[in-house]
Design a protein around this motif. Structure first.
Motif, short mmCIF file in Angstrom:
data_model
loop_
_atom_site.label_atom_id
_atom_site.label_comp_id
_atom_site.label_asym_id
_atom_site.label_seq_id
_atom_site.Cartn_x
_atom_site.Cartn_y
_atom_site.Cartn_z
N SER A 246 0.86 -1.18 0.00
CA SER A 246 0.00 0.00 0.00
C SER A 246 0.89 1.23 0.00
N GLU A 247 0.43 2.25 -0.66
CA GLU A 247 1.15 3.52 -0.64
C GLU A 247 0.15 4.65 -0.79
N ALA A 248 0.52 5.81 -0.25
CA ALA A 248 -0.36 6.96 -0.27
C ALA A 248 0.47 8.24 -0.30
N PHE A 249 -0.18 9.31 -0.73
CA PHE A 249 0.44 10.62 -0.58
C PHE A 249 -0.61 11.61 -0.10
N LEU A 250 -0.16 12.60 0.63
CA LEU A 250 -0.95 13.76 1.00
C LEU A 250 -0.26 14.98 0.40
N PHE A 251 -1.05 15.92 -0.09
CA PHE A 251 -0.51 17.15 -0.67
C PHE A 251 -1.14 18.32 0.06
N ASP A 252 -0.30 19.22 0.58
CA ASP A 252 -0.82 20.34 1.37
C ASP A 252 -0.97 21.62 0.56
N LYS A 256 4.30 17.17 -1.34
CA LYS A 256 3.76 15.85 -1.07
C LYS A 256 4.41 15.25 0.17
N THR A 257 3.60 14.53 0.94
CA THR A 257 4.10 13.72 2.04
C THR A 257 3.68 12.29 1.76
N TYR A 258 4.62 11.36 1.90
CA TYR A 258 4.32 9.96 1.59
C TYR A 258 3.85 9.22 2.83
N GLY A 259 3.05 8.20 2.60
CA GLY A 259 2.57 7.39 3.71
C GLY A 259 2.08 6.05 3.23
N LYS A 260 1.34 5.36 4.09
CA LYS A 260 0.75 4.08 3.74
C LYS A 260 -0.69 4.04 4.23
N VAL A 261 -1.44 3.13 3.67
CA VAL A 261 -2.87 3.03 3.97
C VAL A 261 -3.05 2.10 5.16
N ILE A 262 -3.64 2.63 6.22
CA ILE A 262 -3.90 1.84 7.43
C ILE A 262 -5.28 1.21 7.38
N ILE A 281 -4.78 7.19 6.42
CA ILE A 281 -3.41 7.22 5.91
C ILE A 281 -2.47 7.54 7.06
N GLU A 282 -1.37 6.79 7.14
CA GLU A 282 -0.35 7.05 8.15
C GLU A 282 0.88 7.65 7.49
N THR A 283 1.31 8.82 7.98
CA THR A 283 2.57 9.43 7.56
C THR A 283 3.44 9.63 8.80
N GLU A 284 4.61 10.21 8.62
CA GLU A 284 5.48 10.49 9.77
C GLU A 284 4.81 11.43 10.76
N ALA A 285 3.85 12.23 10.27
CA ALA A 285 3.17 13.19 11.15
C ALA A 285 2.05 12.55 11.95
N GLY A 286 1.69 11.30 11.61
CA GLY A 286 0.61 10.64 12.33
C GLY A 286 -0.46 10.13 11.39
N LEU A 287 -1.67 9.98 11.92
CA LEU A 287 -2.78 9.42 11.16
C LEU A 287 -3.67 10.51 10.59
N THR A 288 -4.10 10.33 9.36
CA THR A 288 -5.05 11.24 8.70
C THR A 288 -6.25 10.44 8.26
N ARG A 289 -7.43 10.82 8.75
CA ARG A 289 -8.66 10.15 8.35
C ARG A 289 -9.38 11.00 7.30
N ILE A 290 -9.78 10.36 6.23
CA ILE A 290 -10.57 11.01 5.19
C ILE A 290 -11.84 10.19 5.04
#
Length: 352
Positions: A246-252, A256-262, A281-290
């Motif tokens: 799994s792989e993910a990105f967030l864009f602010d 881009k910040t890379y992460g993985k799908v939890i 999505i989990e990144t180094e900054a923590g968990l992001t729920r969408i």
């Protein structure tokens, strides 16, 4: 504020179609997924698929979906026109009624569709019914890229790890996707024309592709009014319960910040409208729920064709897995946006 680098370090030449394939297993493809800002309809996957062995006979899929369950499907095999060139460079990929055109690589594209699509409903698709009354459809899209491109596995590739390319079947080629804002017009025979603004995702893929024994997947992406965005590609857990790719990105809006799908909304059931498709999505900054709910849906039942009567080698084959291609309404920190979703899962793992 510095100007956003929409190339993201990608070579603009990747965007241009090739003149002639050298590898007999080469595939060439452009696709777009488009959402109306007002949620009146979605265009969940307009695509041209060209393969080296039949370079002058190409497959297209053109899906139009409405939140009430109505769908129109344009699919089949078509011959291309002579491609348009600008200063000697090919700038179009076309097949029959569908044309993609580069205005400026990695920055602006256009899409045109002028042909027929048959009437159906997502309920009929879920039952495995293919075909219906043909309607003349004309669509024009002007797409302005709003985010740098993303390739699943690009972070690993930057570190010399090519395992992700193997995982997603993109062997010996290149694939990138890029979110955009767009304006356009949809005309369906018998309906009032719709002028709209919206968002979408463009995918450019070229090279050898072999997905092998595909285990299913979940692919989601959206661009929000503020400029932030996300994208994921995930495969379901393996039969032994261990996590798969799994792989993910967030864009602010700037990077881009890379992460993985939890958590991913695996297609254990299909609810065409209002079904939950949220993710974490989990990144180094923590968990992001969408959060998300299905909005407009098309469906390809197991053993039914994706490209109508077209298939490489001339043998029409059905899908090994049921496929959900549609639009969803996503909510992220109180902000809403329509975006895309594509899912598949072995039918024996579906519970309803």
């Amino acid at each position: 504020m510095p100007t956003l680098d929409l190339t993201g370090g990608y070579e603009p030449a990747f965007d241009f179609p090739i003149a002639q394939p050298e590898d007999p297993e080469m595939r060439e493809s452009v696709s777009m997924w488009i959402s109306d800002d007002q949620g009146r309809f979605g265009l969940p996957r307009f695509v041209i698929e060209a393969v080296a062995e039949e370079w002058n006979y190409r497959g297209i899929e053109a899906n139009i979906a409405f939140p009430g369950g109505r769908v129109l499907i344009g699919a089949g095999g078509f011959r291309p026109d002579t491609p348009k060139r600008v200063e000697g460079q090919i700038v179009t990929l076309n097949a029959g009624p569908l044309t993609f055109e580069i205005v400026e690589p990695l920055r602006r594209w256009k899409m045109r569709f002028d042909g027929s699509a048959y009437e159906s409903t997502v309920a009929r698709q879920i039952e495995g019914v293919v075909g219906g009354t043909d309607r003349r459809v004309r669509i024009s899209i002007d797409a302005i890229m709003a985010c740098p491109p993303w390739t699943p596995g690009e972070q690993a590739a930057q570190q010399g790890d090519t395992s992700t390319a193997l995982a997603v079947g993109a062997v010996g080629g290149h694939r990138h996707e890029q979110l955009f804002r767009c304006s356009g017009r949809v005309e369906i025979e018998g309906d009032d024309a719709i002028d709209f603004s919206g968002t979408g995702l463009r995918i450019r893929r070229t090279g050898v592709r072999n997905v092998g024994a595909f285990p299913g997947h979940c692919w989601q992406s959206a661009l929000f009014p503020s400029g932030k965005a996300f994208g994921i590609l995930a495969f379901p857990p393996r039969s032994d319960g261990t996590a798969a790719y799994s792989e993910a990105f967030l864009f602010d809006g700037e990077k881009k910040t890379y992460g993985k799908v939890i958590e991913a909304p695996w297609m254990t059931s299909i609810i065409p409208h209002g079904g939950p498709v949220g993710l974490v999505i989990e990144t180094e900054a923590g968990l992001t729920r969408i959060d998300g709910i299905t909005h407009d849906t098309t469906f390809i039942a197991k053993d039914k064709p994706m490209f109508g009567d077209w298939a490489p080698g001339g043998i029409v084959s059905g899908m090994a897995l049921p496929f959900h291609q549609g639009g969803a309404l996503y909510t992220w920190d109180g902000e809403e946006a329509y975006g895309m979703i594509e899912r598949s899962l072995p039918v024996e793992q579906m519970t309803g």
